[in-house]
Design a protein around this motif. Structure first.
Motif, mmCIF file in Angstrom:
data_model
loop_
_atom_site.group_PDB
_atom_site.id
_atom_site.type_symbol
_atom_site.label_atom_id
_atom_site.label_comp_id
_atom_site.label_asym_id
_atom_site.label_seq_id
_atom_site.Cartn_x
_atom_site.Cartn_y
_atom_site.Cartn_z
ATOM 1 N N ILE A 272 -1.156 8.719 4.274
ATOM 2 C CA ILE A 272 -0.906 8.598 2.462
ATOM 3 C C ILE A 272 0.778 9.069 2.676
ATOM 4 C CG2 ILE A 272 -1.007 9.865 0.323
ATOM 5 C CD1 ILE A 272 -3.214 11.417 1.155
ATOM 6 N N PHE A 273 1.157 9.680 4.422
ATOM 7 C CA PHE A 273 2.836 9.844 4.005
ATOM 8 C C PHE A 273 3.239 8.542 4.443
ATOM 9 C CE2 PHE A 273 6.546 11.044 6.742
ATOM 10 C CZ PHE A 273 7.039 11.449 6.108
ATOM 11 N N VAL B 77 -1.599 6.910 -3.886
ATOM 12 C CA VAL B 77 -1.595 8.815 -4.687
ATOM 13 C C VAL B 77 -1.538 7.790 -6.530
ATOM 14 C CG1 VAL B 77 -0.393 10.214 -5.136
ATOM 15 C CG2 VAL B 77 0.019 9.497 -3.048
ATOM 16 N N GLY B 78 -1.009 6.947 -6.716
ATOM 17 C CA GLY B 78 -1.143 6.322 -8.081
ATOM 18 C C GLY B 78 -2.671 5.978 -8.313
ATOM 19 N N LEU C 45 0.770 -1.189 -0.349
ATOM 20 C CA LEU C 45 -0.124 0.415 -0.030
ATOM 21 C C LEU C 45 0.664 1.137 0.091
ATOM 22 C CD1 LEU C 45 -3.136 -1.316 2.465
ATOM 23 C CD2 LEU C 45 -2.533 -1.451 -0.178
ATOM 24 N N GLY C 46 1.260 1.846 -1.071
ATOM 25 C CA GLY C 46 2.382 2.894 -1.324
ATOM 26 C C GLY C 46 1.806 3.623 -2.180
ATOM 27 N N TRP D 128 4.337 15.530 -3.433
ATOM 28 C CA TRP D 128 2.763 15.442 -3.511
ATOM 29 C C TRP D 128 2.073 15.790 -2.317
ATOM 30 C CZ3 TRP D 128 4.754 16.992 -7.964
ATOM 31 C CH2 TRP D 128 4.502 16.253 -8.468
ATOM 32 N N ILE D 129 2.237 15.400 -1.295
ATOM 33 C CA ILE D 129 1.229 15.298 -0.527
ATOM 34 C C ILE D 129 2.293 16.363 0.115
ATOM 35 C CG2 ILE D 129 0.996 14.276 1.809
ATOM 36 C CD1 ILE D 129 1.333 11.550 1.289
ATOM 37 N N LEU D 130 3.424 17.081 0.717
ATOM 38 C CA LEU D 130 3.851 18.363 1.925
ATOM 39 C C LEU D 130 3.325 19.334 0.614
ATOM 40 C CD1 LEU D 130 7.165 16.485 2.797
ATOM 41 C CD2 LEU D 130 5.466 16.682 4.009
#
Length: 461
Positions: free
Chosen positions: A314-315, A56-57, A50-51, A140-142
């Motif tokens: 997500i991180f 995100v993808g 679960l990466g 992208w999260i940050l």
């Protein structure tokens, strides 16, 4: 939110450093002393799977294509079930008996040192692209949470991951993964009802998206779906990183239970990023990049506390997979290449120190690559394509028939990679029954045909 994520990152590094003190040998670093029970095997596998691609993808795919994005994680879940009941127990018995640390150790003994060396080099290149993809997910999260530029975001992700993994390898990451998995699952489970309410459910999404294929399970097209199945199903039962974790299991029962649970959770979890991506497509159709869909939805569709947990999830997902990628890189470059070809007599203690140093170097290279790649899915496709076309046929035939030989393994890998590269760069395509097959699909099919032909030739001899 940034402060919350920063605190979480500090906790990960601290746990990794603490557990890393217990890593006294290469066996601890690579296979956690071969003592993972079903629970620990489950957490370290699901954390790896679960990466960036699965969060995100897949959300980005759903943002563009809708419901059919499920096939990305769905294919991974199917591959994990094959690993649990067919490939995993069989290769674990061989690894336990012969004290193998990595998949390359098995390939060396089953085929030849030259073949395992070629595969290790190829995997190192592809794995660097995979690592870069995870760093992009963190960036992208940050960027969405705190307007952190891509460069700084990539650096932060690399530093956190490298510090806690280099401390103790698989021994550290297996323990850290417990916290990461808890945060990942809690964050996404909490996020879903808020997203559902914000958009008004499927009917609300339908009202804002004028595209019937968006709600079709096969909407992205049969060719693309077959491509994902052929590329991803084998990737999740031949991956050196996942097989290395299976080598760390204490017994076959742990493999079957832990790995199967990992596969089932993937199949169910797949629905969540797909719904979030579709919701983002309905509410934020003008995003500059599809990769921003997940963090944008998390930030804007729920209250602060829930959003903080969701973004931390997500991180956690990106970092947990990034440590698995570093694990693969360290194994390929130190145990599979340096020890096997350059310094067979290296001591256990020196191999441990070298593995830590290589992990740091790979972290730096991953940063450089991440700054040049445009999307997470493009980075992951590079890795999964290389791995599937080169490893699928040799591993499957090698495990289940004694007639599989070195010539067939080398020929199948060379032909598979050659076909894939030719079709990728020439733009050539193959149509079967009206379905257009992509480059990696054709490459895998060709590699299996070549391997099968080599068996027939050997039988005639």
């Amino acid at each position: 939110m940034l402060a919350f994520i920063f605190l979480y990152a500090v906790i990960l590094v601290a746990i990794g450093a603490l557990i890393g003190r217990r890593a006294k040998s290469a066996s601890d670093f690579f296979v956690a002393g071969r003592n993972l029970n079903a629970g620990l095997l489950f957490t370290t596998l699901i954390a790896a799977n679960l990466g960036a691609g699965s969060t995100v993808g897949v959300t980005a795919l759903a943002y563009r294509h809708g419901l059919s994005a499920w096939w990305w994680i769905g294919s991974a879940g199917i591959g994990s079930l094959i690993l649990a009941f067919i490939v995993g127990p069989k290769i674990w018995r061989t690894a336990r008996k012969n004290n193998y640390y990595t998949l390359s150790d098995y390939l060396d003994a089953r085929y030849s040192k030259a073949f395992s060396g070629i595969i290790s080099l190829m995997m190192a290149v592809g794995t660097l692209a995979l690592f870069a993809g995870q760093l992009l997910g963190i960036a992208w999260i940050l960027e969405v949470v705190a307007d952190v530029p891509k460069f700084e975001g990539v650096i932060i992700g690399a530093v956190v991951t490298t510090l806690y993994f280099a401390a103790g390898g698989l021994l550290s990451s297996a323990i850290v993964n417990i916290l990461e998995v808890a945060v990942i699952l809690a964050g996404f489970v909490v996020a879903l009802p808020f997203v559902w309410k914000f958009t008004g459910g499927i009917e609300g999404i339908r009202a804002n998206v004028n595209n019937p294929s968006y709600f079709d399970f096969y909407g992205m097209g049969s060719g693309a779906i077959i491509g994902y199945i052929v590329m991803l199903v084998p990737s999740f039962f031949i991956s050196p990183g996942l097989i290395g974790k299976v080598f760390a299991a204490k017994d076959e029962r742990a493999i079957k239970i832990g790995t199967a649970l990992n596969g089932l959770v993937q199949l169910v979890f797949a629905v969540i990023p797909v719904i979030i991506g579709m919701a983002a497509g309905a509410c934020f159709p003008e995003l500059s990049r599809a990769d921003l869909a997940l963090p944008t939805a998390m930030k804007n569709m729920m209250p602060f506390a829930a959003a903080s947990l969701a973004l931390a999830a997500i991180f956690a997902a990106e970092v947990s997979t990034a440590d698995t990628v570093l694990y693969m890189l360290a194994g390929s470059l130190t145990n599979d290449i340096y020890k096997r070809f350059m310094n067979p007599g290296i001591s256990d203690a020196k191999l441990l120190r070298l593995s830590r140093f290589v992990s740091v170097v790979c972290g730096v290279i991953g940063v450089i690559l991440a700054l040049r790649l445009e999307s997470i899915i493009s980075a992951l496709t590079i890795f999964y394509s290389l791995m599937s076309v080169s490893l699928s046929a040799p591993l499957v035939f090698g495990l289940f028939t004694k007639r599989a030989g070195n010539f067939g393994a080398v020929a199948s890998a060379v032909v598979g990679v050659g076909v894939t590269l030719y079709m990728t760069f020439s733009g050539a395509s193959v149509n079967v029954a009206g379905v257009s097959l992509n480059a990696s699909t054709c490459g895998i099919v060709c590699s299996f045909v070549v391997m099968a032909l080599s068996l027939l030739h050997k039988a005639q001899d």
